[in-house]
Design an enzyme around this catalytic site. Structure first.
Site, PDB file in Angstrom:
ATOM      1  N   LYS A  22       0.838  -1.202   0.000  1.00 21.26           N
ATOM      2  CA  LYS A  22       0.000   0.000   0.000  1.00 21.26           C
ATOM      3  C   LYS A  22       0.872   1.251   0.000  1.00 21.26           C
ATOM      4  CE  LYS A  22      -1.687   1.708   4.010  1.00 21.26           C
ATOM      5  NZ  LYS A  22      -1.395   3.141   4.218  1.00 21.26           N
ATOM      6  N   ASN A  23       1.793   1.327   0.948  1.00 22.78           N
ATOM      7  CA  ASN A  23       2.557   2.573   1.074  1.00 22.78           C
ATOM      8  C   ASN A  23       3.443   2.833  -0.139  1.00 22.78           C
ATOM      9  OD1 ASN A  23       1.360   3.118   3.486  1.00 22.78           O
ATOM     10  ND2 ASN A  23       3.111   2.544   4.760  1.00 22.78           N
ATOM     11  N   ARG A  93      -3.552  10.961   4.492  1.00 25.48           N
ATOM     12  CA  ARG A  93      -2.493  11.965   4.530  1.00 25.48           C
ATOM     13  C   ARG A  93      -1.564  11.884   3.323  1.00 25.48           C
ATOM     14  NH1 ARG A  93      -0.854  14.295   8.989  1.00 25.48           N
ATOM     15  NH2 ARG A  93       1.266  13.987   8.283  1.00 25.48           N
ATOM     16  N   CYS A 117      -4.038  13.090  13.400  1.00 23.31           N
ATOM     17  CA  CYS A 117      -4.629  11.803  13.068  1.00 23.31           C
ATOM     18  C   CYS A 117      -4.783  11.023  14.340  1.00 23.31           C
ATOM     19  CB  CYS A 117      -3.804  11.065  12.026  1.00 23.31           C
ATOM     20  SG  CYS A 117      -2.375  10.285  12.696  1.00 23.31           S
ATOM     21  N   ARG A 122       0.727  14.941  13.291  1.00 22.33           N
ATOM     22  CA  ARG A 122       1.683  14.464  12.286  1.00 22.33           C
ATOM     23  C   ARG A 122       1.974  15.631  11.355  1.00 22.33           C
ATOM     24  NH1 ARG A 122      -0.492   8.911   9.924  1.00 22.33           N
ATOM     25  NH2 ARG A 122       1.496   8.837   8.827  1.00 22.33           N
ATOM     26  N   PRO A 123       2.998  16.406  11.704  1.00 23.52           N
ATOM     27  CA  PRO A 123       3.268  17.622  10.935  1.00 23.52           C
ATOM     28  C   PRO A 123       3.772  17.324   9.529  1.00 23.52           C
ATOM     29  CG  PRO A 123       4.994  17.225  12.581  1.00 23.52           C
ATOM     30  CD  PRO A 123       3.956  16.179  12.786  1.00 23.52           C
ATOM     31  N   ASP A 125       5.874  19.815   8.201  1.00 27.29           N
ATOM     32  CA  ASP A 125       6.855  20.901   8.100  1.00 27.29           C
ATOM     33  C   ASP A 125       8.068  20.516   7.246  1.00 27.29           C
ATOM     34  OD1 ASP A 125       7.229  19.115  10.341  1.00 27.29           O
ATOM     35  OD2 ASP A 125       8.942  20.341  10.937  1.00 27.29           O
ATOM     36  N   LEU A 126       8.486  19.244   7.333  1.00 29.21           N
ATOM     37  CA  LEU A 126       9.693  18.848   6.582  1.00 29.21           C
ATOM     38  C   LEU A 126       9.415  18.798   5.073  1.00 29.21           C
ATOM     39  CD1 LEU A 126      11.004  16.033   8.961  1.00 29.21           C
ATOM     40  CD2 LEU A 126      11.843  18.380   8.757  1.00 29.21           C
ATOM     41  N   ASP A 306       4.494   0.560  12.186  1.00 31.49           N
ATOM     42  CA  ASP A 306       3.239   0.004  11.668  1.00 31.49           C
ATOM     43  C   ASP A 306       2.996  -1.435  12.112  1.00 31.49           C
ATOM     44  OD1 ASP A 306       2.707   2.375  10.424  1.00 31.49           O
ATOM     45  OD2 ASP A 306       3.208   1.718   8.400  1.00 31.49           O
ATOM     46  N   ILE A 328       8.588   6.584  17.101  1.00 27.35           N
ATOM     47  CA  ILE A 328       8.186   7.366  15.917  1.00 27.35           C
ATOM     48  C   ILE A 328       6.890   8.120  16.216  1.00 27.35           C
ATOM     49  CG2 ILE A 328       7.700   7.261  13.429  1.00 27.35           C
ATOM     50  CD1 ILE A 328      10.196   5.760  13.657  1.00 27.35           C
ATOM     51  N   ARG A 398      -8.533   0.112   4.771  1.00 26.29           N
ATOM     52  CA  ARG A 398      -7.600   1.047   4.134  1.00 26.29           C
ATOM     53  C   ARG A 398      -6.316   0.336   3.730  1.00 26.29           C
ATOM     54  NH1 ARG A 398      -6.099   6.101   7.483  1.00 26.29           N
ATOM     55  NH2 ARG A 398      -4.756   6.212   5.676  1.00 26.29           N
TER      56      ARG A 398
HETATM   57  C1  UD1 Z   1       4.812   6.743   6.520  1.00 28.40           C
HETATM   58  C2  UD1 Z   1       3.836   5.607   6.331  1.00 28.40           C
HETATM   59  C3  UD1 Z   1       3.225   5.201   7.678  1.00 28.40           C
HETATM   60  C4  UD1 Z   1       4.333   4.913   8.685  1.00 28.40           C
HETATM   61  C5  UD1 Z   1       5.324   6.063   8.754  1.00 28.40           C
HETATM   62  C6  UD1 Z   1       6.527   5.748   9.622  1.00 28.40           C
HETATM   63  C7  UD1 Z   1       2.973   5.992   4.111  1.00 28.40           C
HETATM   64  C8  UD1 Z   1       1.830   6.392   3.260  1.00 28.40           C
HETATM   65  N1  UD1 Z   1       2.790   6.039   5.429  1.00 28.40           N
HETATM   66  O1  UD1 Z   1       4.053   7.848   7.029  1.00 28.40           O
HETATM   67  O2  UD1 Z   1       2.437   4.045   7.459  1.00 28.40           O
HETATM   68  O3  UD1 Z   1       3.750   4.733   9.964  1.00 28.40           O
HETATM   69  O4  UD1 Z   1       5.825   6.362   7.438  1.00 28.40           O
HETATM   70  O5  UD1 Z   1       7.185   4.622   9.151  1.00 28.40           O
HETATM   71  O6  UD1 Z   1       3.997   5.551   3.621  1.00 28.40           O
HETATM   72  N2  UD1 Z   1       7.558  14.216  10.818  1.00 28.40           N
HETATM   73  C9  UD1 Z   1       7.788  15.539  11.101  1.00 28.40           C
HETATM   74  N3  UD1 Z   1       7.617  16.462  10.094  1.00 28.40           N
HETATM   75  C10 UD1 Z   1       7.236  16.100   8.835  1.00 28.40           C
HETATM   76  C11 UD1 Z   1       7.020  14.746   8.554  1.00 28.40           C
HETATM   77  C12 UD1 Z   1       7.185  13.810   9.570  1.00 28.40           C
HETATM   78  O7  UD1 Z   1       8.120  15.895  12.229  1.00 28.40           O
HETATM   79  O8  UD1 Z   1       7.119  16.983   7.982  1.00 28.40           O
HETATM   80  C13 UD1 Z   1       7.738  13.184  11.883  1.00 28.40           C
HETATM   81  C14 UD1 Z   1       6.451  12.437  12.213  1.00 28.40           C
HETATM   82  O9  UD1 Z   1       5.669  13.140  13.146  1.00 28.40           O
HETATM   83  C15 UD1 Z   1       6.987  11.132  12.753  1.00 28.40           C
HETATM   84  C16 UD1 Z   1       8.257  10.914  11.926  1.00 28.40           C
HETATM   85  O10 UD1 Z   1       8.584  12.176  11.381  1.00 28.40           O
HETATM   86  O11 UD1 Z   1       7.340  11.246  14.102  1.00 28.40           O
HETATM   87  C17 UD1 Z   1       8.121   9.910  10.810  1.00 28.40           C
HETATM   88  O12 UD1 Z   1       7.034  10.270   9.987  1.00 28.40           O
HETATM   89  P1  UD1 Z   1       7.031   9.968   8.431  1.00 28.40           P
HETATM   90  O13 UD1 Z   1       8.134   9.030   8.124  1.00 28.40           O
HETATM   91  O14 UD1 Z   1       6.961  11.248   7.690  1.00 28.40           O
HETATM   92  O15 UD1 Z   1       5.645   9.230   8.244  1.00 28.40           O
HETATM   93  P2  UD1 Z   1       4.685   9.309   7.004  1.00 28.40           P
HETATM   94  O16 UD1 Z   1       5.462   9.492   5.753  1.00 28.40           O
HETATM   95  O17 UD1 Z   1       3.565  10.248   7.293  1.00 28.40           O
END
Ligand code: UD1
Length: 422
Positions: A22-23, A93, A117, A122-123, A125-126, A306, A328, A398
């Site tokens: 899926k991802n 998302r 969520c 789940r920001p 910002d990055l 996950d 995480i 999902r």
């Molecule tokens: C993806 C996966 C999700 C999985 C997660 C972590 C998809 C569609 N989803 O989610 O199933 O649980 O990876 O393996 O592939 N963060 C920030 N700022 C940002 C983005 C992320 O601070 O802009 C933080 C998040 O809050 C979290 C960490 O980074 O603590 C990892 O998140 P991220 O790897 O971005 O998760 P997703 O890509 O949303």
């Protein structure tokens, strides 16, 4: 609205083929926006999140269709809108994945800001900092991200945390930027690697694939690739293995990539399961007592966040207490109060669930709060005495295709039942 009705107490036995990831596919589909053309993505799972992404792509002007063999046809020659509306982003998302491709290929994107969520803030910002570093103008207005750029320019981007989503968005954008981009502390998840490989097949110049430093030399244009092969879903695979371990069964997973599952397979061996890995097949057998074993989630190749909810369910059946720590998503324990309704003893302290083993679970009605939480409730239902009703399984739908049919073929007693209960 459907629910699952499960009669617990059956061991899982037999063979199950793992579905496409899926991802990964959620990252592969928006890549087709980078080069208008016709694509076929093989091994696309038929899941709610894929439907949501397909609807979003249609609102942008793409033609997209999933056939019964799991081949997703995508035609992006007719893109004419550059907006991801709230109605899609609120459901999923990963809708934010259209930001990078639209910006890089069409110079503009308007994407609804995802909110929180079920497992905390789940920001994004990055993602936004990454686009700004590449020269985009980013503004936030009325709940939407407005992004514009004439032509993006390569940059050095260090991610504070190795975010999967931010790495994906930056990879898309940098592929068409002018000059070199270096992403340090990039996510190394197999889903990111799958995307990088697709981009390379489209003509992108990316080095360091599979490592935490990605070097991208932007090119003026990419070309469509007629067929793309999706990778196996490592989270689904882990869920089936854990289901078999919990029920002290014996299963054979086919069409899987064992290399993507290292951390989970190690832990399954540590608790006393017997594993046999051969090519794209994993056999697991588990009987008798299981050793309680702690896990701590970490970015890939660490133990996946996950899979932590499913692991906590498994540890209810181990011979003693164990700790499940999520670094995480520190508040991703929405499943705990529901497992307690089945009789589980689990305490949450900060970002750790302390799970008491040798649990005697008794069937009850429980409610899913998110995708993987719902998987842990189904697993617990498989070993609880009597009947467990799992409500709100749209969360499970999902990410797991026809879960009940596949579990039934392995010997579980589980039915999907329409219900008014919510
Ligand atoms: C993806 C996966 C999700 C999985 C997660 C972590 C998809 C569609 N989803 O989610 O199933 O649980 O990876 O393996 O592939 N963060 C920030 N700022 C940002 C983005 C992320 O601070 O802009 C933080 C998040 O809050 C979290 C960490 O980074 O603590 C990892 O998140 P991220 O790897 O971005 O998760 P997703 O890509 O949303």
């Amino acid at each position: 609205m459907d629910k699952f009705v499960i009669e617990g107490g059956r061991s899982l036995r037999g063979t199950v083929a793992v579905a496409g990831s899926k991802n990964a596919v959620l990252a592969l589909i928006p890549a087709t926006l980078l080069a208008p053309g016709i694509y076929r993505i093989r091994r696309t799972p038929n899941l709610r999140d894929v439907w949501t992404m397909s609807r979003l792509m249609s609102t942008l002007g793409a033609h997209i269709e999933l056939d019964t063999s799991g081949e997703l046809f995508v035609d992006t020659r007719t893109i004419e809108r550059f907006e991801a509306p709230y109605e899609h982003v609120k459901k999923m998302r990963a809708s934010i994945y259209v930001l990078g491709p639209l910006l890089a290929r069409y110079g503009q994107a308007r994407v609804s800001l995802p909110g929180g969520c079920a497992f905390g803030p789940r920001p994004v910002d990055l993602h936004l900092k990454g686009m700004e570093k590449l020269g985009a103008d980013i503004g936030i207005e009325h709940g939407y991200i407005n992004a514009r750029a004439e032509r993006l320019r390569g940059a050095a981007i260090h991610l504070d945390v190795p975010s999967v989503g931010a790495t994906v968005n930056i990879l898309y954008a940098a592929s068409l930027a002018e000059g070199e981009t270096i992403i340090t502390n990039a996510a190394m998840e197999p889903e990111v690697t799958a995307l990088a490989r697709m981009l390379v097949a489209m003509g992108a110049r990316i080095e360091g694939i599979g490592t935490s430093t990605l070097r991208i030399e932007g090119v003026p244009a990419l070309q469509p690739v007629p067929t793309v092969e999706n990778i196996p879903d490592r989270i689904e695979a882990a869920t089936f293995l854990i289901a078999a371990a919990m029920t002290r069964g014996a299963i054979r997973l086919t069409d899987v990539n064992p290399y993507h599952l290292g951390a989970v397979l190690d832990k399954l061996e540590e608790i006393g399961c017997t594993l046999d890995v051969d090519g794209t097949t994993i056999q697991l057998r588990c009987d008798g007592e299981l050793e309680p074993t702690n896990i701590t989630t970490a970015p890939y190749p660490g133990f996946p966040t996950d899979v932590q909810a499913q692991w906590a369910a498994l540890m209810l059946t181990a011979d003693g207490s164990s700790r499940v720590t999520d670094t995480i998503y520190p508040t991703r324990f929405g499943y705990v109060p529901e497992l307690r309704r089945l009789g589980a003893e689990i305490e949450v302290v900060d970002n750790t669930a302390i799970v008491t083993g040798n649990a005697r679970l008794l069937g009850a009605t429980v409610m899913s709060s998110d995708l993987r939480a719902s998987a842990s409730l189904v697993l617990a239902g498989l070993v609880a005495d009597g009947r467990t009703d799992v409500l709100r399984i749209y969360h499970l739908d999902r990410g797991y295709e026809r879960m009940e049919e596949r579990l039934r073929r392995l010997g579980a007693q589980i039915e999907r039942v329409p219900t008014d209960e919510f």
